[in-house]
Design an enzyme around this catalytic site. Sequence first.
Site, PDB file in Angstrom:
ATOM      1  CG  HIS A   1     -34.613 -34.804  17.131  1.00  0.00           C
ATOM      2  ND1 HIS A   1     -35.905 -35.218  16.868  1.00  0.00           N
ATOM      3  CD2 HIS A   1     -34.402 -35.064  18.456  1.00  0.00           C
ATOM      4  CE1 HIS A   1     -36.441 -35.708  17.981  1.00  0.00           C
ATOM      5  NE2 HIS A   1     -35.557 -35.618  18.952  1.00  0.00           N
TER       6      HIS A   1
ATOM      7  CB  SER B   1     -37.959 -35.685  21.291  1.00  0.00           C
ATOM      8  OG  SER B   1     -37.495 -36.917  20.795  1.00  0.00           O
TER       9      SER B   1
END
Length: 249
Positions: A227, A90
Amino acid sequence: MEKLVACVQKKPDAVCRLICFPWAGSGTSQLAQWGRLFNDSIEVFCIRLPGRETRVEEPFAKDMTSVVNEITSVLLKELKEKPFAFFGHSFGTYTSFAVALHLKEKYGLEPVHLFMSAAHAPNSAAYLAVKSIVLPDGHSDLLAIMEILGGNFELPHDENLWRDMALTFKEDARLFQTCSFEKTEINIPFSCDITYFCGSDDKIYDAKGWRELTSGDTSFYELPGDHLYLLKPSNESFLIKHMTRSIEN
């Protein structure tokens, strides 16, 4: 070095180092533990930015350039002495990319492999769109920003934990917006292989642009989860095995 880098298991005879860059709002507690999971040929360093963990008394970094300069100056000797690979998740993907770009442009150093995770390719329209989001002053809209920048994942219920994470996340989001990269037609910055990972239940990231950023091979893997799919033991095991094989080859 100890200030910037968490290394839970030193491996002086390792043939390669894997430098890990954590996601927004987090520290080194998860990725540093990978040092115990890789075999003795790979030593794991995890980057610790200012404003968290043992650096909590330090002010947050003011821009990505200062982050890149600190990482480069502290690790340059180590990066010159043996091969290295980068893993970024990320926000950590963007940090690792910025460091890799600087190392290539200024020192002619390149990772043997770039492992990128849950992030837009830095030459995509989606990346530019996220960079232009106006960050809120208070916590009220922060959840929305976290979902845009951080994808789909469960937030902590503990109020103090949430407040600390939100503050760190916001600072990391601000840091991300100071990244700069412009891809030109003739400029292919890397020659190493790039592997991209993502979670099947996360939001969709524009990742295909990674192909334009290297003359090496690019491969893409979708693993089950949100995620933070990489925290699931089965996915973690897959990542460790895949990265070991890629690095050793």
